[in-house]
Structures are given as structure tokens and as C-alpha cells.
Motif scaffolding. Structure first.
Motif, PDB file in Angstrom:
ATOM      1  N   PHE A 139       0.840  -1.200   0.000  1.00  0.00           N
ATOM      2  CA  PHE A 139       0.000   0.000   0.000  1.00  0.00           C
ATOM      3  C   PHE A 139       0.879   1.256   0.000  1.00  0.00           C
ATOM      4  CE2 PHE A 139      -1.891   3.380   2.613  1.00  0.00           C
ATOM      5  CZ  PHE A 139      -2.997   3.690   1.834  1.00  0.00           C
ATOM      6  N   ILE A 140       1.879   1.279   0.885  1.00  0.00           N
ATOM      7  CA  ILE A 140       2.778   2.431   0.994  1.00  0.00           C
ATOM      8  C   ILE A 140       3.558   2.621  -0.303  1.00  0.00           C
ATOM      9  CG2 ILE A 140       4.786   3.362   2.221  1.00  0.00           C
ATOM     10  CD1 ILE A 140       3.717   1.823   4.738  1.00  0.00           C
ATOM     11  N   GLN A 141       4.082   1.529  -0.852  1.00  0.00           N
ATOM     12  CA  GLN A 141       4.860   1.608  -2.091  1.00  0.00           C
ATOM     13  C   GLN A 141       3.986   2.138  -3.233  1.00  0.00           C
ATOM     14  OE1 GLN A 141       8.390   0.395  -2.500  1.00  0.00           O
ATOM     15  NE2 GLN A 141       8.115   1.774  -4.221  1.00  0.00           N
ATOM     16  N   GLY A 142       2.751   1.680  -3.301  1.00  0.00           N
ATOM     17  CA  GLY A 142       1.827   2.145  -4.338  1.00  0.00           C
ATOM     18  C   GLY A 142       1.557   3.637  -4.228  1.00  0.00           C
ATOM     19  N   LYS A 143       1.314   4.109  -3.002  1.00  0.00           N
ATOM     20  CA  LYS A 143       1.094   5.539  -2.775  1.00  0.00           C
ATOM     21  C   LYS A 143       2.326   6.339  -3.182  1.00  0.00           C
ATOM     22  CE  LYS A 143      -2.901   6.224  -0.695  1.00  0.00           C
ATOM     23  NZ  LYS A 143      -3.891   7.189  -1.136  1.00  0.00           N
ATOM     24  N   LEU A 144       3.496   5.833  -2.802  1.00  0.00           N
ATOM     25  CA  LEU A 144       4.747   6.521  -3.130  1.00  0.00           C
ATOM     26  C   LEU A 144       4.954   6.574  -4.642  1.00  0.00           C
ATOM     27  CD1 LEU A 144       7.230   7.842  -1.775  1.00  0.00           C
ATOM     28  CD2 LEU A 144       8.359   5.633  -1.937  1.00  0.00           C
ATOM     29  N   ASN A 145       4.669   5.472  -5.325  1.00  0.00           N
ATOM     30  CA  ASN A 145       4.814   5.424  -6.786  1.00  0.00           C
ATOM     31  C   ASN A 145       3.952   6.485  -7.470  1.00  0.00           C
ATOM     32  OD1 ASN A 145       6.507   3.262  -6.345  1.00  0.00           O
ATOM     33  ND2 ASN A 145       5.110   1.733  -7.161  1.00  0.00           N
ATOM     34  N   LYS A 146       2.753   6.724  -6.932  1.00  0.00           N
ATOM     35  CA  LYS A 146       1.858   7.721  -7.521  1.00  0.00           C
ATOM     36  C   LYS A 146       2.324   9.151  -7.237  1.00  0.00           C
ATOM     37  CE  LYS A 146      -2.230   4.818  -7.379  1.00  0.00           C
ATOM     38  NZ  LYS A 146      -3.491   4.533  -6.695  1.00  0.00           N
ATOM     39  N   LYS A 147       2.953   9.360  -6.084  1.00  0.00           N
ATOM     40  CA  LYS A 147       3.371  10.701  -5.672  1.00  0.00           C
ATOM     41  C   LYS A 147       4.658  11.168  -6.347  1.00  0.00           C
ATOM     42  CE  LYS A 147       0.481  11.543  -2.128  1.00  0.00           C
ATOM     43  NZ  LYS A 147      -0.242  12.739  -1.862  1.00  0.00           N
ATOM     44  N   LEU A 148       5.580  10.231  -6.582  1.00  0.00           N
ATOM     45  CA  LEU A 148       6.883  10.600  -7.131  1.00  0.00           C
ATOM     46  C   LEU A 148       6.874  10.524  -8.647  1.00  0.00           C
ATOM     47  CD1 LEU A 148       9.297   8.732  -4.700  1.00  0.00           C
ATOM     48  CD2 LEU A 148       8.453  11.058  -4.532  1.00  0.00           C
ATOM     49  N   PHE A 149       7.432  11.519  -9.257  1.00  0.00           N
ATOM     50  CA  PHE A 149       7.499  11.546 -10.719  1.00  0.00           C
ATOM     51  C   PHE A 149       8.910  11.166 -11.148  1.00  0.00           C
ATOM     52  CE2 PHE A 149       4.119  14.505  -9.534  1.00  0.00           C
ATOM     53  CZ  PHE A 149       3.061  13.902 -10.196  1.00  0.00           C
ATOM     54  N   LEU A 150       9.242   9.898 -10.957  1.00  0.00           N
ATOM     55  CA  LEU A 150      10.549   9.360 -11.320  1.00  0.00           C
ATOM     56  C   LEU A 150      10.348   8.218 -12.302  1.00  0.00           C
ATOM     57  CD1 LEU A 150      12.109   9.039  -7.745  1.00  0.00           C
ATOM     58  CD2 LEU A 150      12.639  10.799  -9.417  1.00  0.00           C
ATOM     59  N   LYS A 151      11.324   8.041 -13.194  1.00  0.00           N
ATOM     60  CA  LYS A 151      11.247   6.890 -14.112  1.00  0.00           C
ATOM     61  C   LYS A 151      11.246   5.597 -13.315  1.00  0.00           C
ATOM     62  CE  LYS A 151      13.674   8.734 -18.115  1.00  0.00           C
ATOM     63  NZ  LYS A 151      14.883   8.604 -18.921  1.00  0.00           N
ATOM     64  N   LYS A 152      12.100   5.565 -12.318  1.00  0.00           N
ATOM     65  CA  LYS A 152      12.281   4.352 -11.531  1.00  0.00           C
ATOM     66  C   LYS A 152      12.157   4.716 -10.051  1.00  0.00           C
ATOM     67  CE  LYS A 152      15.670   0.638 -11.435  1.00  0.00           C
ATOM     68  NZ  LYS A 152      16.998   0.255 -11.885  1.00  0.00           N
ATOM     69  N   VAL A 153      11.083   4.297  -9.412  1.00  0.00           N
ATOM     70  CA  VAL A 153      10.906   4.554  -7.984  1.00  0.00           C
ATOM     71  C   VAL A 153      11.512   3.373  -7.225  1.00  0.00           C
ATOM     72  CG1 VAL A 153       9.251   4.915  -6.117  1.00  0.00           C
ATOM     73  CG2 VAL A 153       8.813   5.899  -8.375  1.00  0.00           C
ATOM     74  N   PRO A 154      12.446   3.658  -6.313  1.00  0.00           N
ATOM     75  CA  PRO A 154      13.105   2.567  -5.581  1.00  0.00           C
ATOM     76  C   PRO A 154      12.126   1.788  -4.706  1.00  0.00           C
ATOM     77  CG  PRO A 154      14.185   4.690  -5.186  1.00  0.00           C
ATOM     78  CD  PRO A 154      12.944   4.966  -5.934  1.00  0.00           C
ATOM     79  N   MET A 155      12.406   0.507  -4.539  1.00  0.00           N
ATOM     80  CA  MET A 155      11.635  -0.319  -3.605  1.00  0.00           C
ATOM     81  C   MET A 155      12.060   0.077  -2.196  1.00  0.00           C
ATOM     82  SD  MET A 155       9.681  -2.207  -5.422  1.00  0.00           S
ATOM     83  CE  MET A 155       9.089  -3.369  -4.231  1.00  0.00           C
ATOM     84  N   ILE A 156      11.094   0.251  -1.301  1.00  0.00           N
ATOM     85  CA  ILE A 156      11.435   0.677   0.047  1.00  0.00           C
ATOM     86  C   ILE A 156      11.514  -0.513   0.991  1.00  0.00           C
ATOM     87  CG2 ILE A 156      10.579   3.025  -0.184  1.00  0.00           C
ATOM     88  CD1 ILE A 156       8.005   2.143   1.172  1.00  0.00           C
ATOM     89  N   LYS A 157      12.432  -0.390   1.931  1.00  0.00           N
ATOM     90  CA  LYS A 157      12.585  -1.369   3.010  1.00  0.00           C
ATOM     91  C   LYS A 157      12.710  -0.595   4.303  1.00  0.00           C
ATOM     92  CE  LYS A 157      14.643  -5.146   0.517  1.00  0.00           C
ATOM     93  NZ  LYS A 157      15.645  -6.173   0.473  1.00  0.00           N
TER      94      LYS A 157
END
Length: 114
Positions: free
Chosen positions: A71-89
Motif C-alpha cells: 500500500f505504501i509503495q503504491g502511494k509513493l509510486n503515484k506521488k513521485l514523478f521518477l522513471k524508476k521509484v526505488p523499492m522501500i525497506k
């Protein structure tokens, strides 16, 4: 490249802080803070360090964060305008705990000196 990583770390920290504070339910009277982010040079992974108060809730908070990671990663992916959004740990922030212990020792020493 270093400057870019620093900007990405700052951006991830800012956005994750908002997501964690507004959209994740933690146990009552628990404060969770994103303290720092370390992103790999190839942008594949970001280690997200957090602290929580009270410290006794660390394991419970980590379990909640890991359970909500998609859920958090999905929200982050939508918020950041990057070609490649890093996987978070998520990682426990140990530097804050160590600093608090040092502060406590210093306070004790000051009282003993008086």
C-alpha cells in the motif's frame, strides 16, 4: 550523481512521512517518525529508517509497516514523478536510540557533578 541521490532521499522521506502519518494506523499513543532514507546508487532500493515512541512498540510498528508495504509503495509510486521509484525497506533507526542513551548518561553525569 550524489546530489541527485540526496534530492531523491529527501523527496522520499518527505512523501513517506506524510503517508505514514496520515494513512497508516498505529497503536494508540505511538509516534512514528521517518528519520532518514538511504537510496542505492542504481535507484533499486531505499532503506527507510524510522524511530518510534515509546521504544517498546518498535517491533509492533515494524510489523505494521511491513504488512502495509505494498500500500505504501503504491502511494509513493503515484506521488513521485521518477522513471524508476526505488523499492522501500523499513529499518529501525538505531542512531536515535543511541543518541538518547548518550544524552541520558550526560544528564546523569551533570547531576552527579553537582
Amino acid at each position: 550523481m550524489e546530489r541527485r541521490i540526496e534530492k531523491i532521499n529527501s523527496l522520499i522521506k518527505e512523501e513517506l512521512s506524510k503517508i505514514v502519518q496520515k494513512e497508516i494506523d498505529f497503536p494508540e499513543n505511538t509516534l512514528v517518525t521517518i528519520t532518514r532514507v538511504e537510496t542505492s546508487k542504481d535507484l533499486t532500493e531505499s532503506k527507510v529508517f524510522f524511530s518510534c515512541y515509546p521504544e517498546s512498540k518498535f517491533d509492533k510498528v515494524l510489523k505494521i509497516l511491513e504488512k502495509e508495504i505494498y500500500f505504501i509503495q503504491g502511494k509513493l509510486n503515484k506521488k513521485l514523478f521518477l522513471k524508476k521509484v526505488p523499492m522501500i525497506k523499513f529499518k529501525k533507526e538505531k542512531k536515535v536510540i543511541e543518541a538518547a542513551k548518550i544524552e541520558e548518561i550526560l544528564e546523569r553525569l551533570k547531576k552527579e557533578k553537582k
